[in-house]
Design an enzyme around this catalytic site. Sequence first.
Site, short mmCIF file in Angstrom:
data_model
loop_
_atom_site.label_atom_id
_atom_site.label_comp_id
_atom_site.label_asym_id
_atom_site.label_seq_id
_atom_site.Cartn_x
_atom_site.Cartn_y
_atom_site.Cartn_z
N GLU A 40 2.23 0.79 5.94
CA GLU A 40 1.63 -0.51 6.26
C GLU A 40 2.63 -1.50 6.87
O GLU A 40 2.34 -2.09 7.92
CB GLU A 40 0.95 -1.11 5.02
CG GLU A 40 -0.34 -0.36 4.68
CD GLU A 40 -0.89 -0.65 3.30
OE1 GLU A 40 -0.38 -1.54 2.61
OE2 GLU A 40 -1.83 0.06 2.90
N ASP A 78 5.14 -7.83 2.83
CA ASP A 78 3.71 -7.48 2.82
C ASP A 78 3.18 -7.52 1.39
O ASP A 78 3.35 -6.57 0.63
CB ASP A 78 3.56 -6.09 3.46
CG ASP A 78 2.10 -5.64 3.55
OD1 ASP A 78 1.22 -6.39 3.11
OD2 ASP A 78 1.86 -4.54 4.07
N LYS A 133 -7.90 2.42 -4.92
CA LYS A 133 -6.59 2.85 -4.41
C LYS A 133 -5.56 2.92 -5.55
O LYS A 133 -4.54 3.58 -5.44
CB LYS A 133 -6.15 1.84 -3.35
CG LYS A 133 -5.16 2.35 -2.34
CD LYS A 133 -5.03 1.36 -1.19
CE LYS A 133 -3.77 1.54 -0.39
NZ LYS A 133 -3.65 0.54 0.67
N ASP A 135 -6.72 0.48 8.55
CA ASP A 135 -5.95 -0.11 7.46
C ASP A 135 -6.81 0.04 6.21
O ASP A 135 -7.76 -0.72 6.01
CB ASP A 135 -5.66 -1.59 7.79
CG ASP A 135 -5.14 -2.37 6.58
OD1 ASP A 135 -4.80 -1.75 5.56
OD2 ASP A 135 -5.07 -3.62 6.68
#
Length: 447
Positions: free
Chosen positions: A180, A204, A75, A14
């Site tokens: 994800e 999420d 990211k 992850d």
Amino acid sequence: MAGRGDNGPTIGIDLGMTYSCVAVWQQNRAEIIAEDQGNRTTPSCVAFTGSQRFIGTEAKNQMVMNPTNTVFDVKRLIGRRFSDLSVQNDMQLWPFKVIAGIGDKPVIVVQYKGQEKQFAAEEITSMILVKLHEIAESYLGCAVMDAVITVPAYFTDCQREATKIVGVIASLDLMCLINEPTAAAIAYGLEKRSNTEKKVLIFDLGGGTFDVSVLTIDKGIFEVKATAGDAHLGGEDLDNRMVCHVIQELKRKHHKDISGNPNKMRKLKVACERAKRILSSTNNATIEIDNLFEDTNFSLTITRDSFEELNMDLFAKCVETIKKCLKDAKMDKSSIHEVVLVGGSTRIPIVQQLLQEFFNGKQLCKSINPDEAVAYGVAAQAAMVRGEGNEKLNGMLLLDIAPLSIGLELGTGNMNVLIPRNTVIPTKKNRIVSAIPSKPRGSIMVY
Ligand code: AMP
């Protein structure tokens, strides 16, 4: 443990914006692998000093002392252009330097061993990946070559391609990427087995990205029906709102502007993130910073109400995104059996309250660990990819979708959609385009 030939076990990673987590499937369950200091997640952070490089917890621990050479949030740069508005905005709050490189690629500039060094976002991310790889190899006691990595469901094709490059730089054989929320759904599905079809909404909200996915889970078949989200919305944005609020307060009350000082900005950011977490369990939190200016300590109390007010538009956006996702899935909110919370930011009480209100008072599923669910699911997917046929994973099938429409830009500048969003993948589409006679055929494949 069975491995793929002599490549060792396949690990699940992850690769989060603020924290990353590595896991492996063994003895019929996912094992989250702790890093050297015993933490089950590793900060996605890399630091450079006069003599060495730190990755993960050590990098985060020295951040306040070395703000300009400690790189985080990377990211947010992956697969983006330097001139993108989001990059330009993010840069205002980063203490490290980012410049435009060849082809408008963002380049991170740091001082390392007394010299100026430049790194692409992919290179910094690969350093984090190498660290996670080492953590896994040292725990497993064998070489690991293969990995499955998660990406936000709402990542664009460019961002996915950039993530694949990260795997190559880190010398990992990337078996596949998985979204994800889909990984989190696998974790949920394995935990809560049922003999009847369940419609599940995965919410999420992590450190930097927000995804909603609606799936059906039926006897081990996970079918994603729709996905929506924002690849630039998460806990970091909430922290930044608080940082901006404090900067304004400092200007108003003390006539001081700290926005140009990376050291002070970093201290403030750390204090705001801490205060935000405290506000998830109490009604007040104090932002305290020693020696903020001229040896004066600074302290400001913030209430949960004012934190919510500062961010209400972002929370409202989350609810709007759920509506869009349900509409795309052609489902009514009343048909959802379970709303599953994933990502550290779902601990925020107002987020839970708004969700519960939207689902007419429905109890939210909090039984899976919001920090580890994605890693758990990706470890299961990694085992499935390498064909490990134990009974828990036997018969599991994943049907995912393309989150964004993919098409061709035609002469008009408009996109001619070839693969509409929420199409089941893998898929292949062909279309004849006649604007340029010498290039008559458009063909796109998505895996
Ligand atoms: P993740 O990407 O899932 O690891 O989530 C990380 C984000 O969750 C960071 O922005 C954290 O500040 C945030 N977070 C973690 N715990 C809490 C909490 N108790 N209250 C509010 N935010 C939290």
